[in-house]
Design an enzyme around this catalytic site. Structure first.
Site, PDB file in Angstrom:
ATOM      1  CB  CYS A   1      -0.907  -0.060   1.226  1.00  0.00           C
ATOM      2  SG  CYS A   1      -1.718   1.486   1.654  1.00  0.00           S
TER       3      CYS A   1
ATOM      4  CB  CYS B   1       0.484   1.478   4.086  1.00  0.00           C
ATOM      5  SG  CYS B   1      -1.273   1.080   4.064  1.00  0.00           S
TER       6      CYS B   1
END
Length: 105
Positions: free
Chosen positions: A30, A33
């Site tokens: 991600c 992330c």
């Protein structure tokens, strides 16, 4: 640096814990992330005396992600005395995370 949590350590550190904790639910693939990780790690170093900061890899800990209905990542949850009290989705700045923690100290 934020502590990597698994199901067992999550229960010990968060569910049964006292005080305020911030948990970052993330995945290595991600993009947002990966941007959030250094922010969370820096925050963990700065507030270690006030609050605990941990992170959960949702790919490795699917039970925890289901337990907290993690649909999008990154999702950050503030816990107080083992109970979730605030939830934030998406990328957040360090001041935003500090403010969320301060609200529950």
């Amino acid at each position: 640096m934020a502590v990597n949590l698994n199901r067992k350590t999550f229960e010990e550190m968060i569910t049964k814990g006292k005080g305020v904790s911030l948990v970052d639910f993330w995945a290595p693939w991600c993009g947002p992330c990966r941007q959030q990780v250094p922010i969370v790690d820096a925050l963990a170093d700065e507030i270690s005396k006030k609050a605990f900061v941990g992170k959960v890899n949702v790919e490795e800990e699917s039970i925890l992600s289901k337990m907290f209905d993690i649909i999008s990542i990154p999702t950050l949850i503030v816990f107080k005395n083992g109970q979730p009290v605030e939830r934030m989705s998406g990328l957040h700045t360090k001041p935003q995370l500090e403010e969320a923690i301060q609200r529950h100290l």
